[in-house]
Design a protein around this motif. Structure first.
Motif, PDB file in Angstrom:
ATOM      1  N   ARG A   1      27.228  20.823  30.618  1.00 31.32           N
ATOM      2  CA  ARG A   1      26.462  19.784  29.925  1.00 31.32           C
ATOM      3  C   ARG A   1      26.421  18.560  30.839  1.00 31.32           C
ATOM      4  O   ARG A   1      27.451  17.967  31.117  1.00 31.32           O
ATOM      5  N   THR A   6      20.678  10.452  33.462  1.00 36.62           N
ATOM      6  CA  THR A   6      20.686   9.007  33.242  1.00 36.62           C
ATOM      7  C   THR A   6      19.441   8.318  33.803  1.00 36.62           C
ATOM      8  O   THR A   6      18.765   8.828  34.684  1.00 36.62           O
ATOM      9  N   GLU A  62      22.215  18.768  20.057  1.00 32.47           N
ATOM     10  CA  GLU A  62      22.395  19.490  21.318  1.00 32.47           C
ATOM     11  C   GLU A  62      23.166  20.784  21.111  1.00 32.47           C
ATOM     12  O   GLU A  62      23.009  21.732  21.884  1.00 32.47           O
ATOM     13  N   LEU A 114      20.382  15.492  27.677  1.00 27.25           N
ATOM     14  CA  LEU A 114      21.498  16.313  28.125  1.00 27.25           C
ATOM     15  C   LEU A 114      20.967  17.629  28.665  1.00 27.25           C
ATOM     16  O   LEU A 114      20.267  18.365  27.974  1.00 27.25           O
ATOM     17  N   ASP A 132      20.360   8.950  26.970  1.00 28.51           N
ATOM     18  CA  ASP A 132      20.307   9.967  28.023  1.00 28.51           C
ATOM     19  C   ASP A 132      20.091  11.369  27.463  1.00 28.51           C
ATOM     20  O   ASP A 132      20.837  11.814  26.570  1.00 28.51           O
ATOM     21  N   PRO A 173      24.588  14.831  31.516  1.00 29.19           N
ATOM     22  CA  PRO A 173      23.680  13.750  31.098  1.00 29.19           C
ATOM     23  C   PRO A 173      22.706  13.413  32.217  1.00 29.19           C
ATOM     24  O   PRO A 173      23.084  13.381  33.396  1.00 29.19           O
TER      25      PRO A 173
END
Length: 261
Positions: A20, A24, A54, A32, A30, A22
């Motif tokens: 996983r 950015t 998610e 994923l 953000d 992020p």
């Protein structure tokens, strides 16, 4: 309203043991990136999903090999998803970030949206990025306005066709086999704006396709009542007009993405 006929089973993503990451600097929240741990793959299908846990997206990956996914959550309402993606550059930035963290190549690019998430997909389809999208999955999310506002069809209103124009184009391309388009909907009737059922009826009429009544079990105990398909266009109707019936479509993501292929 409450009902206790259908089981409304839920998934939690506990079977997903991948990565996983992020992404950015693209949106206020953000996205994923979720990837499976399979170094042998040289390419994967990429699903960019708008609106929804998610963990539900992670479960879809755990149940289907050869996929990576991005979960994007931007808030409530279709405008929260549509406004940030009006300009093609924002979606370009998202894809660039994915490629920086995704070692396998992208085989096919799919978009999915639950509920208000269709707003992001509509915005993307209106840009030049339409050409790179291989398919779209809508999970009980495709609405439009009435003309006059808040005036249902039964009271003399009509559908604001411009709100559905991008999806009508997509449906046409799906019928001819150029794109894949899968649309699932419940029987919920909001009253003040066009329901998913009415949106589905509009697309079917525009495509010259009839409803085909069926009665069979769907994923997680859902009850399917209609199926219309031609080419790579599939529109599936399900029973239920409560909030749990709506959420069922999101949790069925793991099953419905298989219809894109």
């Amino acid at each position: 309203m409450e009902e206790h006929i259908r089981p409304h089973e839920r998934v939690d993503g506990s079977g997903f043991d991948g990565n996983r990451v992020p992404l950015t600097g693209i949106f206020d929240k953000d996205p994923l990136l979720l990837t499976q741990k399979d170094p042998a793959l040289d390419s994967v299908n990429l699903l960019i999903h708008f609106h929804g846990s998610e963990n539900v997206v992670a479960h879809a990956l755990a149940e289907n090999e050869g996929w990576a996914a991005v979960a994007v959550n931007l808030g409530n309402g279709s405008s929260a998803y549509g406004t940030p993606l009006i300009e093609a550059g924002r979606f370009d930035s998202l894809l660039q970030a994915v490629r920086q963290h995704l070692s396998p190549g992208i085989r096919k690019l799919y978009l999915s949206g639950f509920s208000a998430g269709y707003g992001a997909i509509r915005a993307i389809l209106k840009t030049s990025n339409y050409d790179i999208i291989d398919g779209v999955l809508l999970l009980d999310g495709l609405h439009a306005g009435y003309i006059p506002a808040r005036t249902p069809l039964s009271m003399g209103g009509r559908i604001q066709e411009e709100d559905l124009a991008a999806f009508e184009k997509l449906a046409t391309d799906a019928v001819s086999g150029k794109k894949a388009f899968v649309f699932t909907h419940s029987s919920i009737f909001p009253g003040t704006f066009v329901s998913t059922t009415e949106s589905a009826d509009y697309l079917l009429a525009a495509s010259g396709i009839s409803r085909k009544p069926v009665l069979k079990e769907g994923p997680l105990g859902m009850q399917q009542v209609s199926e219309s398909a031609e080419g790579k266009l599939k529109i599936l109707a399900f029973a239920g007009n409560t909030a749990p019936d709506h959420i069922d479509h999101l949790h069925g993501l793991y099953h419905f993405i298989r219809l894109l292929q």
